[in-house]
Motif scaffolding. Structure first.
Motif, PDB file in Angstrom:
ATOM      1  N   ILE A   1      20.294  53.788  -9.106  1.00 37.14           N
ATOM      2  CA  ILE A   1      21.512  54.523  -9.460  1.00 37.14           C
ATOM      3  C   ILE A   1      21.101  55.873 -10.016  1.00 37.14           C
TER       4      ILE A   1
ATOM      5  N   ARG B   1      26.379  58.465  -1.405  1.00 38.50           N
ATOM      6  CA  ARG B   1      26.313  59.667  -2.224  1.00 38.50           C
ATOM      7  C   ARG B   1      27.702  60.283  -2.285  1.00 38.50           C
TER       8      ARG B   1
ATOM      9  N   TYR C   1      23.957  66.836 -12.318  1.00 43.63           N
ATOM     10  CA  TYR C   1      24.989  67.805 -12.691  1.00 43.63           C
ATOM     11  C   TYR C   1      24.369  69.201 -12.746  1.00 43.63           C
TER      12      TYR C   1
ATOM     13  N   ASN D   1      18.021  59.069 -13.211  1.00 45.14           N
ATOM     14  CA  ASN D   1      17.797  58.058 -12.187  1.00 45.14           C
ATOM     15  C   ASN D   1      17.287  56.775 -12.839  1.00 45.14           C
TER      16      ASN D   1
ATOM     17  N   ALA E   1      28.684  68.069  -9.595  1.00 45.24           N
ATOM     18  CA  ALA E   1      28.190  66.774 -10.041  1.00 45.24           C
ATOM     19  C   ALA E   1      28.056  65.856  -8.841  1.00 45.24           C
ATOM     20  N   SER E   2      27.136  64.922  -8.931  1.00 46.45           N
ATOM     21  CA  SER E   2      26.921  63.987  -7.829  1.00 46.45           C
ATOM     22  C   SER E   2      26.516  62.630  -8.382  1.00 46.45           C
ATOM     23  N   LEU E   3      26.908  61.594  -7.644  1.00 48.46           N
ATOM     24  CA  LEU E   3      26.528  60.223  -7.963  1.00 48.46           C
ATOM     25  C   LEU E   3      25.867  59.620  -6.736  1.00 48.46           C
ATOM     26  N   THR E   4      24.777  58.892  -6.938  1.00 43.77           N
ATOM     27  CA  THR E   4      24.081  58.247  -5.839  1.00 43.77           C
ATOM     28  C   THR E   4      23.806  56.793  -6.205  1.00 43.77           C
TER      29      THR E   4
ATOM     30  N   ALA F   1      22.475  60.121 -11.074  1.00 51.68           N
ATOM     31  CA  ALA F   1      23.543  61.078 -11.357  1.00 51.68           C
ATOM     32  C   ALA F   1      22.918  62.453 -11.553  1.00 51.68           C
TER      33      ALA F   1
ATOM     34  N   SER G   1      29.913  63.553  -4.061  1.00 50.01           N
ATOM     35  CA  SER G   1      29.946  64.806  -4.807  1.00 50.01           C
ATOM     36  C   SER G   1      31.264  64.920  -5.559  1.00 50.01           C
TER      37      SER G   1
ATOM     38  N   ASN H   1      19.393  65.571 -14.311  1.00 49.98           N
ATOM     39  CA  ASN H   1      19.269  64.428 -13.410  1.00 49.98           C
ATOM     40  C   ASN H   1      18.922  63.174 -14.199  1.00 49.98           C
TER      41      ASN H   1
END
Length: 584
Positions: free
Chosen positions: A536, A502, A540, A551, A510-513, A538, A504, A549
């Protein structure tokens, strides 16, 4: 979509009961409003807060037929209005899947609150007690009043179940009568001593279903439940709690009226005894003594065979439990121990062909070895004895192998779990954590005192390691799990690793996982299936009120020994939006 309109016959007992209940509620709430009108203008002005969530789910498959709809959407939200101390929360949920539910999926309701008055309007749920009304959803009106610390009043009335016509062309069709119900609970007393009285009444409308459902054994039901609860502090540190309930239920409200030798004859205005009527009781009690560091107690419960209430979705009956309990804390609260042991049995009326009794015991220990190491141990043992023979057969047998065609066996189940958590490092640059867990389960059987070649064993081990790079706001985790199950002629093994991360971005707005896992399943040392799963995501956050979101999940499954599809892929994408707002 279900309508909010409910039709009730003016001649029905439910209408008369509901009318009395609603009139009582009107007088109560009118009195409350009159007492609090003078406070208008003295509190805060109008404030509004709430949120809305919209979610869309897309699905596709390659190699097999679709196992779900290609597109679904879900809409839910809540709104809270506050005006000079009045609080009016409103909630709703809506989805295109409502058509597949026989009872409503789309629901709308609100629970406005003002000081010590709370009203429930629309689709709501309430609980009086375990044996009367217990969390059942209804469409109607309810109220909770707490004018003082020693008085609490709860009441409700509404539709518990909508009518569903019989449709033999529809798979899984479950016809049902429209069911109306209502009740009230009054609690008097404070924290040391209190008593509560409750009643609940529910009736089906036999005219709400036009099809002939009697041919499949479905009849309109009628139910009245009376309950009494007590809680008291006998002496310092010694407390007692108990509850008893009586339920009268007619499985066919159109059957012949009778005069029953029962207390419910005195309540004929609310429940008319009939040829199909039955009467049941349920009770529980617990007494506990609290020392400075530990506590001991005894708990008892008895529920007669057949006991049920139309105010609960599911109910266990024909059981009697008695248990000893213990809790304690030692070593400056770093060590805590919880233990319970007791006996459970059924066939209370001796009318069933078999009788089952079960010894049960459990132990839980939590110990903080140091600020960086914590451990826990859990163990439980359940021993079930089933007897299915006459006393003459038992006393006259010459060997344990006599009368083996009857049932007389003992089933033993043991569960154990160990866990440990290690904080490896925690600095301004990075933090590391290691978690390990092991679980074991065993079941075995004895018949005639001899061990049988049955039973199973289950082992599970999982461990995870995570490291957080604080300056870069990056968290990486690596984990693995192994599951082994053994039976008489089979052994199944499932194992595999997983990796996730994960990150940030943009001042954590914003975040990416991402996550990748691979699991292998083997049966008797032969490959059964392998599954590769990739996720995957994302997210914001915009101006702290808007959250977006996305996914995406891709699954690749390989089953080499399948006679239909040896390999297929599935894709799921979810796009969501959440909006939170407040006028403050």
């Amino acid at each position: 979509m279900s309508s909010g309109l409910v039709y009730i016959s003016m001649q029905s007992p439910c209408f008369r009961f509901g009318s009395m209940l609603l009139v009582s509620l009107w007088f109560i709430t009118t009195s409350v409003c009159a007492q609090n009108l003078e406070s208008i203008g003295k509190g805060d002005a109008l404030t509004i807060s709430g949120g809305v969530n919209v979610s869309q789910v897309f699905y596709a498959a390659n190699g097999i037929e679709d196992r779900r709809d290609p597109y679904n959407y879900f809409l839910s939200g809540n709104l809270n209005l506050s005006l000079y101390g009045w609080s009016v929360p409103v909630s709703f949920s809506y989805s295109n899947q409502n058509a597949s539910f026989q009872q409503p999926f789309n629901q709308y309701g609100m629970s406005p609150t003002y000081k010590w008055v709370t009203a429930h309007l629309g689709y709501r749920s309430m609980t009086f007690s375990k044996y009367t009304l217990n969390g059942h959803l209804f469409l109607g009106v309810g109220v909770e009043l707490t004018p003082s610390d020693k008085v609490k009043i709860m009441a409700m009335y509404g539709q518990l179940q909508k009518a569903v016509e019989l449709d033999t062309a529809e798979v899984g069709n479950l016809p049902a009568f429209k069911r109306m119900g209502g009740g009230a609970k009054v609690t008097l007393g404070g924290a040391d001593h209190s008593v509560d009285f409750s009643f609940f009444k529910a009736s089906d409308d036999p005219n709400s279903v036009k099809s002939n459902v009697a041919d499949i054994g479905l009849f309109a039901e009628d139910n009245l439940v009376l309950g009494l609860g007590v809680s008291t502090k006998i002496i310092n540190n010694l407390t007692f709690k108990g509850e008893i309930a009586y339920s009268a239920i007619s499985t066919n409200s159109q059957s012949e009226e009778v005069n029953a030798d029962h207390i419910y004859n005195k309540f004929s205005f609310a429940f008319q005894p009939r040829a199909s009527s039955s009467y049941y009781s349920a009770m529980n009690a617990a007494i506990q003594y609290q020392f400075k560091k530990y506590a001991f107690g005894v708990a008892y419960e008895r529920v007669e065979p057949g006991y049920r209430t139309l105010g609960a979705y599911y109910f266990n009956n024909d059981l009697e439990n008695i248990a000893l309990t213990h809790t304690s804390r030692w070593l400056n609260q770093r060590l805590s121990i919880s233990a319970r042991g007791g006996l459970q049995r059924n066939n209370l009326n001796k009318t069933e062909l078999n009788t089952m009794s079960r010894w049960s015991g459990s132990l839980s220990i939590n110990y903080q070895v140091s600020p960086k190491i914590t451990t826990n141990i859990n163990y439980s043992n359940f021993s079930t004895v089933v007897n299915f023979r006459t006393p003459e057969q038992l006393y006259n047998q010459a060997t344990p192998y006599d009368n083996l065609d009857t049932l007389n066996y003992q089933q033993i189940s043991q569960n154990a779990a160990l866990g440990a958590n290690f904080l490896l490092g925690n600095s301004t640059e990075r933090a590391q954590n290691l978690n390990c867990n092991f679980a074991y389960q065993q079941s075995a059987e004895e018949q005639g005192g001899e061990a049988q070649n049955t039973g199973s064993k289950y082992y599970n081990f999982n461990s995870s390691y995570s490291i957080s790079f604080v300056p870069s706001a990056l968290v990486v985790s690596l984990s693995g799990n192994v599951n082994v199950s053994q039976a008489v002629d089979t052994q199944n093994l499932i194992y595999g690793p997983s990796l996730s991360a994960r990150k940030s971005l943009g001042d954590k707005k914003a975040s990416l996982t991402g996550a990748l896992s691979y699991n292998v399943s083997e049966a008797n040392n032969k490959l059964n299936s392998s599954v590769l799963n990739l996720r995957i995501g994302a997210g914001y956050v915009l101006r702290e009120k808007h959250q977006f979101n996305l996914n995406v999940t891709a699954i690749n499954r390989h089953t080499p020994h399948s006679t239909t599809q040896q390999q297929f892929r599935e894709f799921v994408a979810e796009l969501g939006y959440n909006f939170n707002f407040s006028s403050r």
